[in-house]
Design an enzyme around this catalytic site. Sequence first.
Site, mmCIF file in Angstrom:
data_model
loop_
_atom_site.group_PDB
_atom_site.id
_atom_site.type_symbol
_atom_site.label_atom_id
_atom_site.label_comp_id
_atom_site.label_asym_id
_atom_site.label_seq_id
_atom_site.Cartn_x
_atom_site.Cartn_y
_atom_site.Cartn_z
ATOM 1 N N ARG A 103 -2.999 -10.356 5.837
ATOM 2 C CA ARG A 103 -3.501 -8.952 7.791
ATOM 3 C C ARG A 103 -4.908 -9.035 8.204
ATOM 4 O O ARG A 103 -5.655 -9.017 7.307
ATOM 5 C CB ARG A 103 -3.090 -7.870 7.142
ATOM 6 C CG ARG A 103 -1.396 -7.304 7.269
ATOM 7 C CD ARG A 103 -0.830 -6.151 7.538
ATOM 8 N NE ARG A 103 -1.820 -5.060 6.951
ATOM 9 C CZ ARG A 103 -1.623 -3.590 7.321
ATOM 10 N NH1 ARG A 103 -0.996 -3.350 7.473
ATOM 11 N NH2 ARG A 103 -2.832 -2.832 6.399
ATOM 12 N N THR A 107 -6.548 -6.558 13.740
ATOM 13 C CA THR A 107 -5.522 -6.558 14.446
ATOM 14 C C THR A 107 -4.446 -6.234 14.274
ATOM 15 O O THR A 107 -3.031 -5.492 14.876
ATOM 16 C CB THR A 107 -5.536 -7.608 15.321
ATOM 17 O OG1 THR A 107 -5.037 -8.679 13.961
ATOM 18 C CG2 THR A 107 -6.751 -8.204 16.321
ATOM 19 N N ASP A 199 -4.150 -0.493 -1.663
ATOM 20 C CA ASP A 199 -4.169 -2.015 -1.064
ATOM 21 C C ASP A 199 -3.721 -2.929 -2.193
ATOM 22 O O ASP A 199 -3.934 -2.948 -3.348
ATOM 23 C CB ASP A 199 -5.421 -2.246 -1.217
ATOM 24 C CG ASP A 199 -5.488 -3.907 -0.495
ATOM 25 O OD1 ASP A 199 -4.898 -5.086 -1.231
ATOM 26 O OD2 ASP A 199 -5.958 -4.060 0.529
ATOM 27 N N ASP A 202 -5.476 -5.901 -4.062
ATOM 28 C CA ASP A 202 -6.749 -4.983 -5.261
ATOM 29 C C ASP A 202 -6.322 -4.756 -5.973
ATOM 30 O O ASP A 202 -7.308 -4.593 -7.384
ATOM 31 C CB ASP A 202 -7.103 -4.604 -3.963
ATOM 32 C CG ASP A 202 -8.536 -5.504 -2.889
ATOM 33 O OD1 ASP A 202 -8.136 -6.690 -2.743
ATOM 34 O OD2 ASP A 202 -8.059 -4.803 -1.906
HETATM 35 C C1 PRP Z 1 -0.370 -6.880 2.147
HETATM 36 C C2 PRP Z 1 1.147 -6.668 1.659
HETATM 37 C C3 PRP Z 1 1.175 -7.074 2.703
HETATM 38 C C4 PRP Z 1 1.233 -7.232 4.311
HETATM 39 C C5 PRP Z 1 2.047 -5.916 4.476
HETATM 40 O O1 PRP Z 1 -0.895 -7.867 2.126
HETATM 41 O O2 PRP Z 1 0.669 -7.231 0.235
HETATM 42 O O3 PRP Z 1 1.767 -8.794 2.609
HETATM 43 O O4 PRP Z 1 -0.084 -6.099 3.459
HETATM 44 O O5 PRP Z 1 1.085 -5.457 5.707
HETATM 45 P P1 PRP Z 1 2.253 -5.358 7.239
HETATM 46 O O6 PRP Z 1 3.310 -5.048 7.124
HETATM 47 O O7 PRP Z 1 2.134 -4.790 8.054
HETATM 48 O O8 PRP Z 1 2.301 -7.276 7.612
HETATM 49 P P2 PRP Z 1 -3.162 -8.299 2.404
HETATM 50 O O9 PRP Z 1 -3.267 -8.648 4.376
HETATM 51 O O10 PRP Z 1 -3.346 -6.947 1.687
HETATM 52 O O11 PRP Z 1 -3.013 -9.612 1.697
HETATM 53 P P3 PRP Z 1 -3.031 -9.602 0.356
HETATM 54 O O12 PRP Z 1 -1.711 -9.654 -0.787
HETATM 55 O O13 PRP Z 1 -3.886 -10.782 0.043
HETATM 56 O O14 PRP Z 1 -3.790 -8.400 -0.609
HETATM 57 N N1 URA Z 2 -1.216 -3.395 2.394
HETATM 58 C C1 URA Z 2 -0.937 -3.207 1.333
HETATM 59 O O1 URA Z 2 -1.381 -3.011 0.446
HETATM 60 N N2 URA Z 2 -0.784 -1.603 1.369
HETATM 61 C C2 URA Z 2 -0.490 -0.720 2.397
HETATM 62 O O2 URA Z 2 -0.236 0.489 2.284
HETATM 63 C C3 URA Z 2 -0.417 -1.595 3.213
HETATM 64 C C4 URA Z 2 -0.425 -3.084 3.438
#
Ligand code: PRP
Ligand code: URA
Length: 208
Positions: A103, A107, A199, A202
């Site tokens: 994400r 944005t 997160d 993380d």
């Molecule tokens: C997180 C999560 C989803 C997304 C959800 O990933 O694992 O993929 O955000 O958010 P959304 O429904 O608003 O699209 P992140 O972007 O943190 O990436 P990561 O898995 O690499 O930490």
């Molecule tokens: N991605 C995450 O990992 N946690 C949230 O709460 C939203 C998006």
Amino acid sequence: MEVVELNHPLIEHKLSILRDEKTGTKEFREIIGEIASVLCYEAMKDVKLKEVEIKTPLEKMKIGQLEEDNYAFVPILRAGMGMLDGVITVVPNAKIGHIGMYRNEKTFEPVNYFFKVPKDIEKREVFLLDPMLATGGSACDAIELLKSKGVKKINFLCIIAAPEGLKVVTEKHPDVKIFCAHIDRELNENKYICPGLGDAGDRIYGTK
Ligand code: PRP
Ligand code: URA
């Protein structure tokens, strides 16, 4: 359109550990895997089995067996990888695809950086894996990528879903079944799920 929320005291117990900010990476990762395997059992409750004949130590019998070639798991990187170990213990011979997505922090729009799926993906029922369904942007983009490859049956497995994201995904893709451990209250101003678990990526990889 179908959204299934696991409703089980043991899942609530596991979520209480997962959500706790004091829980460390090892335990967090183990519980993500455990819940993912329960979600997999739930999502595959209605699969059709092939009848085979086997012999027990006592006698022959006919029994249903899973045709593992009909299925694929597709984790959304990074956090979705945390669910893979859990589901692969349930269907060890399913094929695996990967969708890289993050994400944009300003944005909140998803950015796709990787897409690799089995060649015959269009013949398989797909189980998309991502612990968090927040705005639903990543889920929708991943579903669209799979549909563009001809996939007809898609299930989305997540640990925590926000009502806002569920609305978006179910309106855009009413044919996709969603299975989650819990539907939380809301998104905050940074589009994080509340109360949530923070997160997921993380916490799985210890990157913060
Ligand atoms: C997180 C999560 C989803 C997304 C959800 O990933 O694992 O993929 O955000 O958010 P959304 O429904 O608003 O699209 P992140 O972007 O943190 O990436 P990561 O898995 O690499 O930490
Ligand atoms: N991605 C995450 O990992 N946690 C949230 O709460 C939203 C998006």
